[in-house]
Write a protein that holds these residues in place. Structure first.
Motif, PDB file in Angstrom:
ATOM      1  N   PRO A 101      43.556  40.921  57.680  1.00 54.56           N
ATOM      2  CA  PRO A 101      42.976  40.315  56.483  1.00 54.56           C
ATOM      3  C   PRO A 101      42.359  41.384  55.579  1.00 54.56           C
ATOM      4  O   PRO A 101      42.109  42.518  56.015  1.00 54.56           O
ATOM      5  N   HIS A 102      42.138  41.022  54.342  1.00 54.18           N
ATOM      6  CA  HIS A 102      41.435  41.886  53.401  1.00 54.18           C
ATOM      7  C   HIS A 102      40.240  41.113  52.851  1.00 54.18           C
ATOM      8  O   HIS A 102      40.176  39.888  52.940  1.00 54.18           O
ATOM      9  N   SER A 103      39.324  41.834  52.254  1.00 52.29           N
ATOM     10  CA  SER A 103      38.130  41.242  51.662  1.00 52.29           C
ATOM     11  C   SER A 103      37.710  42.128  50.504  1.00 52.29           C
ATOM     12  O   SER A 103      38.294  43.189  50.279  1.00 52.29           O
ATOM     13  N   VAL A 104      36.690  41.687  49.793  1.00 51.06           N
ATOM     14  CA  VAL A 104      36.144  42.490  48.696  1.00 51.06           C
ATOM     15  C   VAL A 104      34.629  42.537  48.881  1.00 51.06           C
ATOM     16  O   VAL A 104      33.984  41.497  48.970  1.00 51.06           O
ATOM     17  N   TYR A 105      34.113  43.743  48.930  1.00 54.88           N
ATOM     18  CA  TYR A 105      32.675  43.983  49.003  1.00 54.88           C
ATOM     19  C   TYR A 105      32.232  44.744  47.764  1.00 54.88           C
ATOM     20  O   TYR A 105      32.974  45.594  47.254  1.00 54.88           O
ATOM     21  N   VAL A 106      31.029  44.470  47.311  1.00 56.16           N
ATOM     22  CA  VAL A 106      30.391  45.258  46.259  1.00 56.16           C
ATOM     23  C   VAL A 106      29.314  46.086  46.953  1.00 56.16           C
ATOM     24  O   VAL A 106      28.411  45.525  47.590  1.00 56.16           O
ATOM     25  N   LEU A 107      29.439  47.401  46.837  1.00 56.71           N
ATOM     26  CA  LEU A 107      28.503  48.303  47.502  1.00 56.71           C
ATOM     27  C   LEU A 107      27.355  48.658  46.558  1.00 56.71           C
ATOM     28  O   LEU A 107      27.563  48.731  45.343  1.00 56.71           O
ATOM     29  N   PRO A 108      26.167  48.921  47.110  1.00 58.66           N
ATOM     30  CA  PRO A 108      24.993  49.093  46.252  1.00 58.66           C
ATOM     31  C   PRO A 108      24.853  50.441  45.567  1.00 58.66           C
ATOM     32  O   PRO A 108      24.160  50.549  44.560  1.00 58.66           O
ATOM     33  N   ASP A 109      25.503  51.494  46.093  1.00 60.35           N
ATOM     34  CA  ASP A 109      25.283  52.824  45.522  1.00 60.35           C
ATOM     35  C   ASP A 109      26.407  53.780  45.920  1.00 60.35           C
ATOM     36  O   ASP A 109      27.269  53.440  46.724  1.00 60.35           O
ATOM     37  N   ASP A 117      29.899  52.649  53.932  1.00 54.55           N
ATOM     38  CA  ASP A 117      28.822  51.990  54.671  1.00 54.55           C
ATOM     39  C   ASP A 117      28.574  50.620  54.043  1.00 54.55           C
ATOM     40  O   ASP A 117      28.031  50.525  52.940  1.00 54.55           O
ATOM     41  N   LEU A 118      28.954  49.584  54.742  1.00 49.23           N
ATOM     42  CA  LEU A 118      28.847  48.226  54.215  1.00 49.23           C
ATOM     43  C   LEU A 118      27.582  47.508  54.678  1.00 49.23           C
ATOM     44  O   LEU A 118      27.428  46.311  54.428  1.00 49.23           O
ATOM     45  N   SER A 119      26.667  48.230  55.308  1.00 44.92           N
ATOM     46  CA  SER A 119      25.473  47.581  55.863  1.00 44.92           C
ATOM     47  C   SER A 119      24.607  46.916  54.793  1.00 44.92           C
ATOM     48  O   SER A 119      23.939  45.936  55.067  1.00 44.92           O
ATOM     49  N   ARG A 120      24.612  47.433  53.582  1.00 44.65           N
ATOM     50  CA  ARG A 120      23.825  46.826  52.500  1.00 44.65           C
ATOM     51  C   ARG A 120      24.721  46.244  51.399  1.00 44.65           C
ATOM     52  O   ARG A 120      24.251  45.856  50.349  1.00 44.65           O
ATOM     53  N   ALA A 121      26.014  46.191  51.671  1.00 46.61           N
ATOM     54  CA  ALA A 121      26.970  45.674  50.686  1.00 46.61           C
ATOM     55  C   ALA A 121      26.953  44.147  50.668  1.00 46.61           C
ATOM     56  O   ALA A 121      26.470  43.497  51.589  1.00 46.61           O
ATOM     57  N   ARG A 122      27.499  43.600  49.601  1.00 45.11           N
ATOM     58  CA  ARG A 122      27.583  42.145  49.436  1.00 45.11           C
ATOM     59  C   ARG A 122      29.060  41.747  49.456  1.00 45.11           C
ATOM     60  O   ARG A 122      29.856  42.210  48.638  1.00 45.11           O
ATOM     61  N   LYS A 123      29.406  40.885  50.390  1.00 41.54           N
ATOM     62  CA  LYS A 123      30.778  40.389  50.466  1.00 41.54           C
ATOM     63  C   LYS A 123      30.960  39.339  49.380  1.00 41.54           C
ATOM     64  O   LYS A 123      30.244  38.348  49.336  1.00 41.54           O
ATOM     65  N   VAL A 124      31.917  39.579  48.468  1.00 42.49           N
ATOM     66  CA  VAL A 124      32.129  38.646  47.364  1.00 42.49           C
ATOM     67  C   VAL A 124      33.428  37.854  47.510  1.00 42.49           C
ATOM     68  O   VAL A 124      33.606  36.846  46.829  1.00 42.49           O
ATOM     69  N   ALA A 125      34.341  38.317  48.364  1.00 41.56           N
ATOM     70  CA  ALA A 125      35.588  37.583  48.589  1.00 41.56           C
ATOM     71  C   ALA A 125      36.040  37.769  50.031  1.00 41.56           C
ATOM     72  O   ALA A 125      36.073  38.896  50.532  1.00 41.56           O
ATOM     73  N   ASN A 126      36.386  36.655  50.677  1.00 42.01           N
ATOM     74  CA  ASN A 126      36.834  36.717  52.066  1.00 42.01           C
ATOM     75  C   ASN A 126      38.352  36.876  52.143  1.00 42.01           C
ATOM     76  O   ASN A 126      39.017  37.060  51.123  1.00 42.01           O
ATOM     77  N   GLY A 127      38.898  36.744  53.345  1.00 44.55           N
ATOM     78  CA  GLY A 127      40.317  36.988  53.580  1.00 44.55           C
ATOM     79  C   GLY A 127      41.276  36.040  52.901  1.00 44.55           C
ATOM     80  O   GLY A 127      42.451  36.364  52.741  1.00 44.55           O
TER      81      GLY A 127
END
Length: 175
Positions: A101-109, A117-127
């Protein structure tokens, strides 16, 4: 002192190169003779010549869409500039028959982006949100947006090149 002096010289060279390259442009934000500016206006709040123009809908990756192994950073550099209110469309196949699957994350910096590093990222789209019409992300403000695929414990981001960043600009600033 030597280090500070070197930093000043480098900053001066960069500034003079930028100023020299845009001095001939009427639309250069640093050009004091810009005829569009009225008394009391600055380059950051000048009138937008294409105000009201429809935003672009841009399919991330073009015909390649959003998949493992495509260099999206290179794609973003070649397909810019991106403008405020443009819409990025992430299209990808839903997971099926053992496909990843793929997804879309918005990373903070930038640090998170560089290191995937996705620990502080926001998932905006799932698979599944990338199928059919795709997931749409509107570039609402002038700031750097960092995107990545977070699947397979960030392997898609790290090894699969599924990451890129964009800094949308106001319409009318680029010719």
């Amino acid at each position: 002192m030597g280090s500070t002096f070197a930093h000043c010289v480098i900053a001066l060279l960069i500034a003079s190169t930028f100023a020299g390259s845009c001095a001939a442009s009427r639309d250069c934000p640093f050009n004091n003779t810009n005829s569009q500016l009225k008394h009391g206006q600055n380059w950051w709040n000048r009138p937008n010549k294409t105000q009201g123009a429809a935003p672009n809908k841009i399919i991330v990756g073009g015909s390649e869409k959003w998949h493992f192994g495509f260099n999206y950073t290179d794609w973003a550099l070649k397909h810019g500039p991106f403008y405020i209110n443009d819409v990025l469309v992430f299209k990808y196949d839903p997971p099926s028959n053992g496909a990843h699957p793929h997804s879309v994350y918005v990373l903070p910096d930038f640090w998170s982006f560089k290191n995937c590093d996705l620990s502080r990222a926001r998932k905006v789209a799932n698979g599944t949100q990338g199928s059919e019409y795709g997931y749409e992300f509107k570039l609402k403000i002038r700031k750097t947006h960092y995107f990545a695929c977070g699947e397979s414990n960030s392997i898609h981001c790290n090894l699969g090149l599924m990451k890129f960043s964009v800094l949308p600009i106001p319409r009318g600033w680029h010719k």
